[in-house]
Design a protein around this motif. Structure first.
Motif, mmCIF file in Angstrom:
data_model
loop_
_atom_site.group_PDB
_atom_site.id
_atom_site.type_symbol
_atom_site.label_atom_id
_atom_site.label_comp_id
_atom_site.label_asym_id
_atom_site.label_seq_id
_atom_site.Cartn_x
_atom_site.Cartn_y
_atom_site.Cartn_z
ATOM 1 N N TYR A 1 4.538 -3.780 8.985
ATOM 2 C CA TYR A 1 4.329 -4.398 7.669
ATOM 3 C C TYR A 1 3.988 -3.385 6.566
ATOM 4 O O TYR A 1 3.892 -3.748 5.401
ATOM 5 N N TYR A 2 3.774 -2.110 6.955
ATOM 6 C CA TYR A 2 3.502 -1.101 5.930
ATOM 7 C C TYR A 2 4.794 -0.768 5.186
ATOM 8 O O TYR A 2 5.872 -0.704 5.778
ATOM 9 N N GLY A 3 4.661 -0.513 3.870
ATOM 10 C CA GLY A 3 5.828 -0.185 3.050
ATOM 11 C C GLY A 3 6.242 1.262 3.243
ATOM 12 O O GLY A 3 5.560 2.053 3.908
ATOM 13 N N GLU A 4 7.353 1.616 2.612
ATOM 14 C CA GLU A 4 7.939 2.954 2.772
ATOM 15 C C GLU A 4 7.019 4.068 2.280
ATOM 16 O O GLU A 4 7.076 5.188 2.755
ATOM 17 N N SER B 1 -11.289 11.316 2.686
ATOM 18 C CA SER B 1 -9.932 11.759 3.033
ATOM 19 C C SER B 1 -8.832 10.708 2.872
ATOM 20 O O SER B 1 -7.674 11.039 3.022
ATOM 21 N N PHE B 2 -9.153 9.466 2.557
ATOM 22 C CA PHE B 2 -8.099 8.434 2.504
ATOM 23 C C PHE B 2 -8.099 7.671 1.177
ATOM 24 O O PHE B 2 -9.147 7.468 0.552
ATOM 25 N N ASP B 3 -6.891 7.214 0.801
ATOM 26 C CA ASP B 3 -6.756 6.352 -0.381
ATOM 27 C C ASP B 3 -7.138 4.913 -0.042
ATOM 28 O O ASP B 3 -7.604 4.162 -0.896
ATOM 29 N N THR B 4 -6.857 4.517 1.207
ATOM 30 C CA THR B 4 -7.108 3.120 1.618
ATOM 31 C C THR B 4 -7.546 3.072 3.081
ATOM 32 O O THR B 4 -7.047 3.841 3.902
ATOM 33 N N LEU C 1 0.824 -1.215 0.000
ATOM 34 C CA LEU C 1 0.000 0.000 0.000
ATOM 35 C C LEU C 1 0.858 1.265 0.000
ATOM 36 O O LEU C 1 1.904 1.323 0.628
ATOM 37 N N ALA C 2 0.347 2.290 -0.710
ATOM 38 C CA ALA C 2 1.010 3.593 -0.713
ATOM 39 C C ALA C 2 -0.058 4.660 -0.538
ATOM 40 O O ALA C 2 -1.245 4.392 -0.721
ATOM 41 N N GLY C 3 0.348 5.871 -0.168
ATOM 42 C CA GLY C 3 -0.601 6.968 -0.040
ATOM 43 C C GLY C 3 -1.187 7.051 1.356
ATOM 44 O O GLY C 3 -0.650 6.485 2.315
ATOM 45 N N SER C 4 -2.315 7.754 1.457
ATOM 46 C CA SER C 4 -2.905 8.002 2.784
ATOM 47 C C SER C 4 -3.795 6.828 3.183
ATOM 48 O O SER C 4 -4.699 6.430 2.454
ATOM 49 N N ILE C 5 -3.487 6.297 4.353
ATOM 50 C CA ILE C 5 -4.138 5.058 4.813
ATOM 51 C C ILE C 5 -4.731 5.286 6.191
ATOM 52 O O ILE C 5 -4.103 5.910 7.049
ATOM 53 N N LEU C 6 -5.937 4.775 6.399
ATOM 54 C CA LEU C 6 -6.520 4.765 7.737
ATOM 55 C C LEU C 6 -6.607 3.322 8.201
ATOM 56 O O LEU C 6 -7.205 2.481 7.526
#
Ligand SMILES: C[S@@+](CC[C@H](N)C(=O)[O-])C[C@H]1O[C@@H](n2cnc3c(N)ncnc32)[C@H](O)[C@@H]1O
Length: 224
Positions: free
Chosen positions: A68-71, A115-118, A51-56
């Protein structure tokens, strides 16, 4: 079903021992660490690693998912329980600003529409007061085209196993002390909330101390 019961009986005593020896938050942390080391890390990585971008992340517990979240992920993580949140905040502070953990309730998210991508939900829908309410909130805060990633255990589809899970749920609630119901099936609620389901991976694992629940790893999105 017999294999799942045997797995439960084999691992139950160690889990109960851990539960008695530790505070609720310590237990959750330790349990997840052990389960991840035994193989569950692969599942968490599959859920969020790309996953990339804004995440909730809704209901982050003690922050077991954070590593476990990517850079390229930028994560806001909410958690309603103070003792869990304390640990999640400490872990988030070690991520150089990539992850922010804060108090919040999935039933009433403190974020504006789109407000979120994911949105990520992991082992949470089993214990919320209303699955449909949390999913409606997740839908609201996602942008059009945004993704939902969910990992949840579900009620067995087998007639006998499903019935046993229904009958045994009050006992399970007393044992797990985390408000976890083992007889829910949130998949139908996903579509009812308006999500389009892209992929469902059904699996069951016997290689960790995690109960051998029927699991679903779901990738869905909010239509544009
Ligand atoms: C089994 S733990 C899972 C924690 C974490 N997601 C993980 O993967 O380890 C269930 C979590 O759901 C959270 N939860 C329960 N009701 C919630 C709600 N209404 N809003 C947000 N989180 C909730 C609990 O506080 C707990 O942290």
């Amino acid at each position: 079903m017999l294999k799942a019961i045997a797995h439960f009986v084999r691992n139950g005593p160690e889990v109960l021992r851990m539960q008695k020896q530790h505070s609720r938050a310590e237990f959750l942390d330790l349990f997840n660490e052990k389960a991840d080391a035994q193989g569950y890390a692969d599942v968490r990585r599959e859920l969020v690693g790309d996953l990339a971008g804004s995440i909730l992340e809704i209901g982050c517990g003690t922050g077991s998912m954070f590593r476990y979240y990517g850079e390229r992920a930028r994560v806001d993580a909410i958690e309603p329980e103070e003792d869990f949140l304390e640990r999640a905040v400490a872990k988030a502070q070690r991520t150089s600003g990539k992850i922010h953990a804060m108090a919040g309730d999935g039933m009433n998210l403190p974020f504006s529409n789109g407000s979120f991508d994911t949105v990520v939900i992991c082992l949470v829908l089993c214990s919320v007061a209303s699955t449909s309410r949390v999913l409606a909130e997740a839908f609201r805060v996602l942008r059009g085209g945004g993704q939902l990633r969910a990992l949840e255990h579900v009620r067995s589809g087998g007639a006998v196993a499903g019935l046993l899970m229904d009958l045994g749920n009050p006992l399970w609630l007393r044992i797990n002390k985390q408000g976890c119901n083992w007889n829910r099936d949130p998949l139908a609620a996903l579509s009812e909330a308006g999500f389009w389901v892209d992929d469902v991976r059904a699996f069951q694992r016997f290689d960790t101390m995690m109960p051998a629940f029927p699991m679903r790893l779901v990738k869905a999105h909010k239509p544009r």
